[in-house]
Write a protein that holds these residues in place. Sequence first.
Motif, mmCIF file in Angstrom:
data_model
loop_
_atom_site.group_PDB
_atom_site.id
_atom_site.type_symbol
_atom_site.label_atom_id
_atom_site.label_comp_id
_atom_site.label_asym_id
_atom_site.label_seq_id
_atom_site.Cartn_x
_atom_site.Cartn_y
_atom_site.Cartn_z
ATOM 1 N N UNK A 205 0.876 -1.303 0.191
ATOM 2 C CA UNK A 205 -0.005 0.004 -0.023
ATOM 3 C C UNK A 205 0.906 1.302 -0.016
ATOM 4 N N UNK A 206 0.385 2.336 -0.838
ATOM 5 C CA UNK A 206 1.234 3.554 -0.767
ATOM 6 C C UNK A 206 0.230 4.617 -1.092
ATOM 7 N N UNK A 207 0.609 5.921 -0.504
ATOM 8 C CA UNK A 207 0.115 7.112 -0.890
ATOM 9 C C UNK A 207 0.414 7.844 -1.938
ATOM 10 N N UNK A 212 -2.872 13.741 0.525
ATOM 11 C CA UNK A 212 -2.361 12.725 1.358
ATOM 12 C C UNK A 212 -1.054 12.753 1.731
ATOM 13 N N UNK A 213 -0.102 12.682 0.909
ATOM 14 C CA UNK A 213 1.463 12.692 1.339
ATOM 15 C C UNK A 213 1.683 13.960 1.888
ATOM 16 N N UNK A 214 1.074 15.180 1.829
ATOM 17 C CA UNK A 214 1.360 16.201 2.557
ATOM 18 C C UNK A 214 1.020 15.940 4.137
ATOM 19 N N UNK A 215 -0.257 15.414 4.273
ATOM 20 C CA UNK A 215 -0.730 14.974 5.674
ATOM 21 C C UNK A 215 0.283 14.222 6.276
ATOM 22 N N UNK A 216 0.845 13.130 5.583
ATOM 23 C CA UNK A 216 1.997 12.155 6.105
ATOM 24 C C UNK A 216 3.106 12.818 6.333
ATOM 25 N N UNK A 217 3.498 13.656 5.632
ATOM 26 C CA UNK A 217 5.016 14.262 5.836
ATOM 27 C C UNK A 217 4.585 15.293 7.277
ATOM 28 N N UNK A 218 3.565 15.782 7.282
ATOM 29 C CA UNK A 218 3.546 16.634 8.664
ATOM 30 C C UNK A 218 3.329 15.786 9.753
ATOM 31 N N UNK A 219 2.563 14.624 9.569
ATOM 32 C CA UNK A 219 2.804 13.683 10.731
ATOM 33 C C UNK A 219 3.680 13.066 11.192
ATOM 34 N N UNK A 388 9.130 19.269 0.415
ATOM 35 C CA UNK A 388 9.005 20.519 1.460
ATOM 36 C C UNK A 388 7.832 21.261 1.191
ATOM 37 N N UNK A 389 7.703 21.500 -0.037
ATOM 38 C CA UNK A 389 6.585 22.447 -0.505
ATOM 39 C C UNK A 389 4.872 21.555 0.076
ATOM 40 N N UNK A 390 5.032 20.429 -0.030
ATOM 41 C CA UNK A 390 3.923 19.824 0.350
ATOM 42 C C UNK A 390 3.840 19.950 2.037
ATOM 43 N N UNK A 391 4.697 19.849 2.516
ATOM 44 C CA UNK A 391 4.968 20.167 4.166
ATOM 45 C C UNK A 391 4.835 21.542 4.405
ATOM 46 N N UNK A 392 4.834 22.450 3.355
ATOM 47 C CA UNK A 392 4.853 24.001 3.964
ATOM 48 C C UNK A 392 5.793 24.363 4.620
ATOM 49 N N UNK A 393 7.216 23.902 4.325
ATOM 50 C CA UNK A 393 8.285 24.315 5.244
ATOM 51 C C UNK A 393 8.978 25.640 4.490
ATOM 52 N N UNK A 394 9.598 26.523 5.118
ATOM 53 C CA UNK A 394 10.709 27.354 4.506
ATOM 54 C C UNK A 394 11.549 26.781 3.418
#
Length: 400
Positions: A205-207, A212-219, A388-394
């Motif tokens: 299984x994979x996202x 959904x990937x952004x949510x995973x990276x933030x988690x 990084x863009x998905x996570x919303x980081x500098x």
Amino acid sequence: MALADTTIRSTKPGAKPRKLFDGGGLFLLVAPTGGKLWRLKYRFDGKEKLLALGAYPEVSLKDARERRDDARKQLAKGADPGATRKAEKASKVGRAADSFEVIAREWFAKFKPAWAESHSSKVIQRLQNDVFPWLGARPIAEVTAPELLTVLRRIEERGALDTALRAKQNCGQVFRYAVATGRAERDPSGDLRGALAPVKHENFPALTDPVQVAELLRAIEAFRGTFIVKCALQVAPMLFVRPGELRTAEWAAFDLDKAEWRYLVTKTKTEHLVPLPVRGGAILRDLHALTGQRRYVFPGRDPHKPMSGAAINAALRRMGYDTKTEITGHGFRAMARTILHEELHVKPEVIEHQLAHKVPDALGTAYNRTRFLAERRVMMQQWADYLDRLRGVPRSFRSP
């Protein structure tokens, strides 16, 4: 005068060996130590010979007489009972040496060095648990397709369809090895084509949805487990190597100044090179302060051993993800393969080489660790920037 059991039982050992004759060359040798041994005296080609028929009482008087009579029948046919006995023993030894288990273990020892440890352990356990108990002692040249099918059906009956299929494949490899080394005439597993229930293989299984990937990276960034496991979680989607290669990564294989990780792919035994993006290198430098004096980048509870193979999936479950239906440590590879191609429009051959897959090119050559290296360096940084863009980081770790 013929012997009787009462006479045999009442005879006590003396200072010298004593012979009690029963007739037809059969006698009981009573040793000073107390042992009572059956012997047959006979003549063959003008020479007197002696044949051991066993020990009393394990071999009774009746059994000894039957063995004597069998030997005399052989003599009547012009055969030497002693020579026949030796030939039978040699045949049994030869059959034991060519048993399925002996040859299977020989095959395993020959090819194990070229396999990953995880693969080799599964192969030998499969043979030991599901095949050897029923076929191990059989001379490999005498094993038939129905016999093999019975063993495989036993595995199927407990619902282990994939194990049954893999056991058949392993047995076929053993049979073909026996044929190649002159100890069998053919591989009976080939007769079982279509005899086993088909197995439906499911992908890890994979996202692959960016949201959904952004949510995973933030988690992952919010993960409150150990620092070592968190670092492994952070670089796993970024480097998308096989989980076993990540958890067993060794510091000696890294050159952080060159931003490279070189290692031997466990599945294919080929050298692989992973260009490190800026953020990946920064995470590893931070971790180096903690584990850099050890062998493994991600050590487990025992600092001399790598992190557990279950650690990443356990961490994902702890974050609320279902590792059976949503994402696994191996699923980061499918995530990268899909998004790099569909969202970032990277050429498939570049992605496949970074995945260390053997993909023949137009010239017929297979995987080359340095092929597309310049493009792969760009891709790895592009991928890290995208995450990084998905996570919303500098932009501090992004390429210019």
